[in-house]
Scaffold this motif. Structure first.
Motif, short mmCIF file in Angstrom:
data_model
loop_
_atom_site.label_atom_id
_atom_site.label_comp_id
_atom_site.label_asym_id
_atom_site.label_seq_id
_atom_site.Cartn_x
_atom_site.Cartn_y
_atom_site.Cartn_z
N GLY A 112 -11.18 -0.42 7.01
CA GLY A 112 -10.67 0.74 6.27
C GLY A 112 -10.36 0.38 4.83
O GLY A 112 -11.25 0.03 4.07
N ASP A 113 -9.08 0.44 4.46
CA ASP A 113 -8.66 0.16 3.09
C ASP A 113 -8.88 -1.31 2.74
O ASP A 113 -8.65 -2.19 3.56
CB ASP A 113 -7.17 0.46 2.91
CG ASP A 113 -6.88 1.94 2.98
OD1 ASP A 113 -7.78 2.73 2.69
OD2 ASP A 113 -5.72 2.29 3.34
N GLU A 170 8.71 -5.94 0.78
CA GLU A 170 7.63 -6.33 -0.13
C GLU A 170 6.68 -7.32 0.57
O GLU A 170 7.11 -8.10 1.40
CB GLU A 170 8.16 -7.03 -1.38
CG GLU A 170 9.20 -6.29 -2.14
CD GLU A 170 10.61 -6.73 -1.80
OE1 GLU A 170 11.51 -6.39 -2.56
OE2 GLU A 170 10.81 -7.39 -0.77
N ARG A 171 5.42 -7.26 0.19
CA ARG A 171 4.47 -8.28 0.63
C ARG A 171 4.55 -9.48 -0.32
O ARG A 171 4.56 -10.61 0.10
CB ARG A 171 3.04 -7.72 0.65
CG ARG A 171 2.01 -8.72 1.17
CD ARG A 171 0.66 -8.09 1.39
NE ARG A 171 0.08 -7.52 0.19
CZ ARG A 171 -0.71 -8.18 -0.65
NH1 ARG A 171 -1.03 -9.44 -0.42
NH2 ARG A 171 -1.21 -7.59 -1.71
N ASP A 216 2.40 -3.89 1.91
CA ASP A 216 1.35 -3.72 2.92
C ASP A 216 0.90 -2.27 3.03
O ASP A 216 -0.23 -2.00 3.42
CB ASP A 216 1.83 -4.22 4.29
CG ASP A 216 1.96 -5.74 4.32
OD1 ASP A 216 1.15 -6.42 3.66
OD2 ASP A 216 2.89 -6.24 4.98
N ASP A 217 1.79 -1.35 2.71
CA ASP A 217 1.43 0.08 2.78
C ASP A 217 2.29 0.86 1.79
O ASP A 217 3.28 0.37 1.27
CB ASP A 217 1.59 0.62 4.20
CG ASP A 217 2.99 0.43 4.75
OD1 ASP A 217 3.96 0.90 4.13
OD2 ASP A 217 3.11 -0.18 5.83
N ASN A 218 1.89 2.10 1.53
CA ASN A 218 2.58 2.92 0.55
C ASN A 218 3.92 3.44 1.04
O ASN A 218 4.79 3.77 0.23
CB ASN A 218 1.69 4.06 0.09
CG ASN A 218 0.58 3.58 -0.83
OD1 ASN A 218 0.74 2.60 -1.56
ND2 ASN A 218 -0.56 4.23 -0.79
N ALA A 219 4.14 3.49 2.33
CA ALA A 219 5.45 3.90 2.85
C ALA A 219 6.51 2.87 2.45
O ALA A 219 7.61 3.23 2.02
CB ALA A 219 5.40 4.07 4.36
N TYR A 245 4.03 2.87 -10.56
CA TYR A 245 3.50 2.49 -9.26
C TYR A 245 2.05 2.92 -9.11
O TYR A 245 1.53 3.74 -9.86
CB TYR A 245 4.34 3.12 -8.14
CG TYR A 245 4.21 4.63 -8.08
CD1 TYR A 245 3.35 5.22 -7.17
CD2 TYR A 245 4.94 5.44 -8.94
CE1 TYR A 245 3.23 6.61 -7.12
CE2 TYR A 245 4.82 6.82 -8.89
CZ TYR A 245 3.96 7.39 -7.98
OH TYR A 245 3.83 8.75 -7.93
N GLY A 246 1.41 2.33 -8.11
CA GLY A 246 0.04 2.66 -7.74
C GLY A 246 -0.14 2.40 -6.26
O GLY A 246 0.85 2.26 -5.53
#
Length: 129
Positions: A26-27, A54-55, A73-76, A103-104
């Motif tokens: 996927g992503d 945070e990752r 790891d994800d936008n949430a 942010y992005g």
């Protein structure tokens, strides 16, 4: 009118394409904080300690100003971090210490340099909080 055989073939091709996309993950993986910092010309990049959600966390400098770059790891998780950071930024602003958040996709930046924040927005196609 489409024949049942043609319809079955089209459905099969679409399903195969979907499964292939899922198999490929996927992503794409999120870029590293150091890579993001490098794309806008940050210097003196140092890994920081990820403290919650945070990752990766990195600090760097643009001119004489500090910049914090964080990946997730994800936008949430990014959105949770931004919510907490926004409270701190508003509080600091009340004491005359303005900071910016941008942010992005799976990344965020916090800095007291509006020009540096804008560089991240432009170079990485991000948004202002």
């Amino acid at each position: 009118m489409i024949s049942v055989r043609t319809e079955a073939l089209v459905v099969g091709v679409l399903l195969a394409a979907g499964f292939a996309g899922a198999a490929l993950g996927g992503d794409p993986p999120a870029p590293s904080a150091a890579d993001l910092a490098g794309k806008v010309g940050c210097r003196d990049v140092h890994a920081g300690n990820a403290t919650g959600g945070e990752r990766e966390l990195a600090t760097c400098r643009i001119g004489a100003r500090d910049v914090t770059v964080v990946t997730f790891d994800d936008n949430a998780r990014r959105d949770d971090w931004l919510g907490d950071a926004q409270l701190n930024v508003v509080t600091l602003g009340l004491f005359g210490l303005p900071e910016a958040l941008v942010y992005g996709d799976r990344w965020a930046v916090r800095t007291d340099d509006l020009a540096a924040a804008d560089r991240f927005v432009v170079a990485l196609h991000g948004w202002w909080v």
